[in-house]
Design a protein around this motif. Sequence first.
Motif, PDB file in Angstrom:
ATOM      1  N   PRO A  33     -20.272 -42.819 -16.846  1.00 20.57           N
ATOM      2  CA  PRO A  33     -19.484 -42.708 -18.083  1.00 20.57           C
ATOM      3  C   PRO A  33     -18.701 -41.390 -18.126  1.00 20.57           C
ATOM      4  CG  PRO A  33     -21.771 -43.306 -18.566  1.00 20.57           C
ATOM      5  CD  PRO A  33     -21.699 -42.946 -17.119  1.00 20.57           C
ATOM      6  N   PRO A  85     -27.200 -46.199 -20.518  1.00 21.76           N
ATOM      7  CA  PRO A  85     -25.863 -46.033 -21.103  1.00 21.76           C
ATOM      8  C   PRO A  85     -24.725 -46.231 -20.094  1.00 21.76           C
ATOM      9  CG  PRO A  85     -27.321 -44.345 -21.933  1.00 21.76           C
ATOM     10  CD  PRO A  85     -28.066 -45.066 -20.831  1.00 21.76           C
ATOM     11  N   ILE A  88     -24.210 -49.899 -19.979  1.00 23.26           N
ATOM     12  CA  ILE A  88     -23.511 -50.326 -21.193  1.00 23.26           C
ATOM     13  C   ILE A  88     -22.034 -49.954 -21.092  1.00 23.26           C
ATOM     14  CG2 ILE A  88     -23.282 -49.948 -23.681  1.00 23.26           C
ATOM     15  CD1 ILE A  88     -26.348 -49.618 -23.739  1.00 23.26           C
ATOM     16  N   GLY A  89     -21.775 -48.737 -20.615  1.00 22.49           N
ATOM     17  CA  GLY A  89     -20.388 -48.291 -20.444  1.00 22.49           C
ATOM     18  C   GLY A  89     -19.611 -49.181 -19.492  1.00 22.49           C
TER      19      GLY A  89
END
Length: 129
Positions: A33, A85, A88-89
């Motif tokens: 990310p 994360p 998810i990103g």
Amino acid sequence: MKTFARWTLAGAMVFAGLSHLFWARKEFQTQVPDLVTDVLPIDKDGVVVASGAVEMMLGAALVALPKERRRVGAILAAFFIAIFPGNIGQALGEKEGFQLDSPQKRWGRLLFQPVLVAWALWSTSPAKR
């Protein structure tokens, strides 16, 4: 059964770590990310190399440190949660990589992360007597 599961997970972690350093390095960079490199003084390649090294160390520790098995399992579970994360990103940003070329595949991958957490914890938990 737990020993087999732990050794399999260890092998998968070492393999994944090696792939971070060699043949899949560029693909892993696409999954980092932007927030990570905005906040930390490290570039995406550095994040990939560092996470690959951590994966190899955790995989080796699953086998080499039997007295620390539960602690290593907890650390590995925390690692899987920490990298969530990034997954998810990838799904939100519709970033392709590792043949995750559709929203269904990218979001479906997210369902596997809790399995990894459970695998790490279960395979390192004490055997029931």
